[in-house]
Design a protein around this motif. Structure first.
Motif, PDB file in Angstrom:
ATOM      1  N   GLN A  98       0.698  -1.603  -0.117  1.00 19.83           N
ATOM      2  CA  GLN A  98       0.029   0.060  -0.020  1.00 19.83           C
ATOM      3  C   GLN A  98       0.483   1.068  -0.022  1.00 19.83           C
ATOM      4  O   GLN A  98       0.431   2.364  -0.500  1.00 19.83           O
ATOM      5  N   ALA A  99       2.205   1.214   0.781  1.00 17.02           N
ATOM      6  CA  ALA A  99       3.565   2.463   0.935  1.00 17.02           C
ATOM      7  C   ALA A  99       3.990   2.455  -0.403  1.00 17.02           C
ATOM      8  O   ALA A  99       3.686   3.687  -1.039  1.00 17.02           O
ATOM      9  N   ALA A 100       3.751   1.222  -1.276  1.00 15.67           N
ATOM     10  CA  ALA A 100       4.613   1.501  -2.038  1.00 15.67           C
ATOM     11  C   ALA A 100       3.700   2.327  -3.514  1.00 15.67           C
ATOM     12  O   ALA A 100       3.925   3.303  -4.023  1.00 15.67           O
ATOM     13  N   ILE A 101       2.093   1.801  -3.358  1.00 14.19           N
ATOM     14  CA  ILE A 101       1.522   2.665  -4.582  1.00 14.19           C
ATOM     15  C   ILE A 101       1.144   4.018  -4.167  1.00 14.19           C
ATOM     16  O   ILE A 101       1.252   4.468  -4.676  1.00 14.19           O
ATOM     17  N   GLU A 102       0.950   4.131  -2.802  1.00 15.93           N
ATOM     18  CA  GLU A 102       0.884   5.761  -2.412  1.00 15.93           C
ATOM     19  C   GLU A 102       1.804   6.629  -2.758  1.00 15.93           C
ATOM     20  O   GLU A 102       1.455   7.779  -3.287  1.00 15.93           O
ATOM     21  N   HIS A 103       2.446   6.081  -2.553  1.00 16.13           N
ATOM     22  CA  HIS A 103       3.599   7.209  -2.104  1.00 16.13           C
ATOM     23  C   HIS A 103       5.172   7.112  -3.386  1.00 16.13           C
ATOM     24  O   HIS A 103       5.848   8.174  -3.053  1.00 16.13           O
ATOM     25  N   ASP A 104       4.778   6.132  -4.347  1.00 18.51           N
ATOM     26  CA  ASP A 104       5.742   5.679  -5.395  1.00 18.51           C
ATOM     27  C   ASP A 104       7.279   6.044  -4.766  1.00 18.51           C
ATOM     28  O   ASP A 104       7.913   6.600  -5.160  1.00 18.51           O
ATOM     29  N   PRO A 105       8.041   5.383  -3.745  1.00 17.36           N
ATOM     30  CA  PRO A 105       9.433   5.307  -3.223  1.00 17.36           C
ATOM     31  C   PRO A 105      10.160   5.267  -4.540  1.00 17.36           C
ATOM     32  O   PRO A 105      10.121   4.276  -5.787  1.00 17.36           O
ATOM     33  N   ASP A 106      11.112   5.042  -4.533  1.00 15.22           N
ATOM     34  CA  ASP A 106      12.904   5.315  -5.656  1.00 15.22           C
ATOM     35  C   ASP A 106      12.951   4.306  -4.874  1.00 15.22           C
ATOM     36  O   ASP A 106      13.636   3.244  -6.172  1.00 15.22           O
ATOM     37  N   LEU A 107      12.997   3.583  -4.424  1.00 20.06           N
ATOM     38  CA  LEU A 107      13.435   2.079  -3.802  1.00 20.06           C
ATOM     39  C   LEU A 107      12.905   1.537  -2.512  1.00 20.06           C
ATOM     40  O   LEU A 107      12.386   2.006  -1.477  1.00 20.06           O
ATOM     41  N   VAL A 122       5.337 -10.146  -2.030  1.00 19.01           N
ATOM     42  CA  VAL A 122       5.401  -8.472  -2.102  1.00 19.01           C
ATOM     43  C   VAL A 122       5.688  -8.490  -3.217  1.00 19.01           C
ATOM     44  O   VAL A 122       5.888  -7.353  -4.306  1.00 19.01           O
ATOM     45  N   VAL A 123       7.076  -8.612  -3.893  1.00 22.12           N
ATOM     46  CA  VAL A 123       7.730  -9.145  -5.191  1.00 22.12           C
ATOM     47  C   VAL A 123       7.019  -8.834  -6.166  1.00 22.12           C
ATOM     48  O   VAL A 123       6.108  -8.352  -6.859  1.00 22.12           O
ATOM     49  N   GLU A 124       6.037  -9.729  -6.152  1.00 22.32           N
ATOM     50  CA  GLU A 124       4.485 -10.131  -7.388  1.00 22.32           C
ATOM     51  C   GLU A 124       3.832  -9.732  -7.207  1.00 22.32           C
ATOM     52  O   GLU A 124       3.259  -9.602  -8.369  1.00 22.32           O
ATOM     53  N   GLU A 125       3.851  -9.222  -6.182  1.00 19.03           N
ATOM     54  CA  GLU A 125       2.650  -8.000  -6.407  1.00 19.03           C
ATOM     55  C   GLU A 125       2.396  -6.855  -6.830  1.00 19.03           C
ATOM     56  O   GLU A 125       2.153  -6.311  -7.503  1.00 19.03           O
ATOM     57  N   LEU A 126       3.609  -6.605  -6.569  1.00 12.13           N
ATOM     58  CA  LEU A 126       4.163  -5.192  -7.017  1.00 12.13           C
ATOM     59  C   LEU A 126       5.023  -4.881  -8.250  1.00 12.13           C
ATOM     60  O   LEU A 126       4.390  -4.394  -9.295  1.00 12.13           O
ATOM     61  N   LYS A 127       5.034  -6.109  -8.843  1.00 14.09           N
ATOM     62  CA  LYS A 127       5.747  -6.495 -10.396  1.00 14.09           C
ATOM     63  C   LYS A 127       4.660  -6.342 -10.918  1.00 14.09           C
ATOM     64  O   LYS A 127       4.517  -6.464 -12.406  1.00 14.09           O
ATOM     65  N   ARG A 128       3.151  -6.290 -10.621  1.00  8.28           N
ATOM     66  CA  ARG A 128       2.280  -6.791 -11.599  1.00  8.28           C
ATOM     67  C   ARG A 128       1.264  -5.501 -11.352  1.00  8.28           C
ATOM     68  O   ARG A 128       0.295  -5.099 -12.107  1.00  8.28           O
ATOM     69  N   HIS A 129       1.947  -4.395 -10.545  1.00 11.38           N
ATOM     70  CA  HIS A 129       0.854  -3.256 -10.385  1.00 11.38           C
ATOM     71  C   HIS A 129       1.892  -1.998 -12.040  1.00 11.38           C
ATOM     72  O   HIS A 129       2.697  -2.281 -12.052  1.00 11.38           O
ATOM     73  N   PRO A 130       0.806  -1.487 -12.036  1.00 10.74           N
ATOM     74  CA  PRO A 130       0.961  -0.969 -13.291  1.00 10.74           C
ATOM     75  C   PRO A 130       2.317   0.490 -13.346  1.00 10.74           C
ATOM     76  O   PRO A 130       2.623   0.470 -14.272  1.00 10.74           O
ATOM     77  N   THR A 131       2.039   1.407 -11.725  1.00  7.47           N
ATOM     78  CA  THR A 131       3.360   1.674 -11.379  1.00  7.47           C
ATOM     79  C   THR A 131       4.411   1.294 -10.724  1.00  7.47           C
ATOM     80  O   THR A 131       5.116   1.417 -10.684  1.00  7.47           O
TER      81      THR A 131
END
Length: 353
Positions: A98-107, A122-131
Motif C-alpha cells: 500500500q505504501a509503495a502504491i501511494e507514495h511511489d518510493p524510489d527504492l 510482495v515482489v510478485e504483487e508489486l511487479k503486477r502493479h502498473p506503476t
C-alpha cells in the motif's frame, strides 16, 4: 496548492501565482513568485526560464523499508540518518504494498520472511502493479536462499543483502550504487539541461577514485566555464541563455564517448568525467570542445545568432590529486587561471595550480 504539495511528483515544483498577492498568508505553500495577468510575452518566458533553472534542489531518494522486525527498521533508520534519504517504514507486506502504491518510493528494502504476506509475494504483487512494478527492490534478509528461491526472484530484485553481515558502511555503499544506477529517481539529473548534477558528481567521483586505487586504473576530468554568460543573458534574456547551455550539452554529447559523464557544476560551468583516460587525451578533448564552442552559432530570436568562448582546465587522477576534493580543487584552479590569463584557452599543467 495543498494537493500539489502533498504529491511526491509535484511537491518540489515552483508555484507562480497568476494575479496573486505574495504577501497573503494563504499563499504560504511554497509559492516562489507572482505574476500580473497583463504580463508581456518576454517577461513570461523569462519568469518560466528563471524558475526552471533556479528551482530548489530536491532531496535524495525516498526509501521504503518493509520488515516485520521493529529492530531492523530502526537499524536501517539509524544507518540512513543524516545521509539525505527520506525514509518510509512498513511493518508487514500488505502495508508495504500500500505504501509503495501511494507514495511511489524510489527504492524498496524488503525482508523475505514475514508473517502473513512473505517478501516473495510482495515482489510478485508489486511487479503486477502498473506503476509500482518499476520501483527497484533490494532484499535484506537473514534467510539463505535456495536455488529455487533465487530462480523465483529472478530478475525482479536488484540486490540481495544479508542481515547480520551487512554493516552500515555496506548498506550505504549499496544504496549509493543504486543511486548511480537510477539517477533520475535519485534526483541526480539537472532537470533543465538533462545532464548530471553536483550530487551525482560527488557520488561518481568517489566511486571512480575508489576504483582507480583498487585496480590501478586512472581517469581524468575536463572542466570549463562559459565566458561572459551573465552579459549574454542580460543582453538576450534568460530564455536564450538556457537555450545556449542546451546547445552546449548537445555539442559535448556529439564528441564524447557513451560512457563519459557530463555534469553541470554551476549555472554556466561544466565538468566531464573521462574514465580510463590520461590527461593527454583529456587535453585533446578539451581543445576540441573549446574550438567547437568558439565557432558554434547559438540561435537567437529573429534568426540572429550569438557567440561564446570558454575557459578550460583538465586534471588526471594520481597526478598530484588522489581524492574527489583534491581533483575538483585542482581543476577549478586551472579553469580560474585560464579565465584570468585572457580566457578562451585550456590549462592542464602546473601553471594553473
Amino acid at each position: 496548492m495543498h494537493l500539489l504539495r502533498s504529491r511526491k511528483a509535484t511537491r518540489h515544483i515552483p508555484l507562480v501565482l497568476l494575479g496573486g498577492d505574495a504577501e497573503s498568508p494563504s499563499f504560504s505553500l511554497g509559492t516562489v513568485d507572482t505574476m500580473d495577468k497583463q504580463v508581456t510575452k518576454n517577461d513570461l518566458v523569462n519568469l518560466i526560464t528563471r524558475h526552471g533553472r533556479q528551482s530548489p534542489h530536491a532531496p535524495g531518494m525516498t526509501v521504503l523499508v518493509i520488515d516485520d522486525e521493529a529492530s531492523v527498521r530502526e537499524y536501517i533508520r539509524e544507518c540512513l540518518r543524516g545521509q539525505g534519504y527520506r525514509l518510509l517504514l512498513a511493518a508487514n507486506g500488505r502495508d508495504g504494498i500500500q505504501a509503495a502504491i501511494e507514495h511511489d518510493p524510489d527504492l524498496i528494502i524488503l525482508d523475505l520472511m514475514m508473517p502473513g504476506l512473505s517478501g516473495f509475494k510482495v515482489v510478485e504483487e508489486l511487479k503486477r502493479h502498473p506503476t509500482a512494478c518499476d520501483i527497484p527492490v533490494v532484499i535484506f534478509s537473514a534467510k539463505d536462499l535456495t536455488r529455487e528461491e533465487v530462480m523465483r526472484l529472478g530478475q525482479e530484485v536488484e540486490k540481495v543483502l544479508t542481515k547480520g553481515t551487512t554493516g552500515r558502511a555496506d548498506l550505504l555503499r549499496e544504496l549509493r550504487s543504486m543511486e548511480l544506477l537510477y539517477p533520475v529517481q535519485a534526483r541526480l539529473m539537472d532537470s533543465v539541461l538533462r545532464c548530471y548534477n553536483l550530487r551525482y558528481r560527488q557520488l561518481r567521483l568517489t566511486q571512480e577514485c575508489n576504483r582507480a586505487e583498487r585496480y590501478g586504473q586512472t581517469f581524468s576530468l575536463v572542466g570549463w566555464q562559459m565566458e561572459a554568460y551573465d552579459a549574454y543573458v542580460k543582453k538576450y534574456g534568460q530564455h536564450w541563455g538556457v537555450a545556449a547551455l542546451r546547445e552546449i550539452v548537445e555539442l559535448v554529447n556529439s564528441v564524447t564517448r557513451e560512457g563519459d559523464v557530463l555534469v553541470r557544476s554551476s549555472e554556466a560551468s561544466f565538468m566531464l568525467i573521462l574514465t580510463g583516460t590520461t590527461q593527454t587525451v583529456a587535453e585533446r578533448v578539451a581543445e576540441k570542445l573549446r574550438l567547437r564552442i568558439r565557432i558554434h552559432k547559438f540561435p537567437l530570436a529573429g534568426g540572429e545568432v550569438g557567440n561564446f568562448t570558454a575557459s578550460f582546465g583538465c586534471v588526471q587522477f594520481g597526478m598530484g590529486a588522489f581524492t574527489p576534493e583534491d581533483l575538483v580543487a585542482q581543476l577549478n584552479a586551472r579553469v580560474a587561471f585560464a579565465l584570468k590569463s585572457g580566457g578562451d584557452r585550456c590549462v592542464c599543467g602546473d601553471e594553473g595550480g
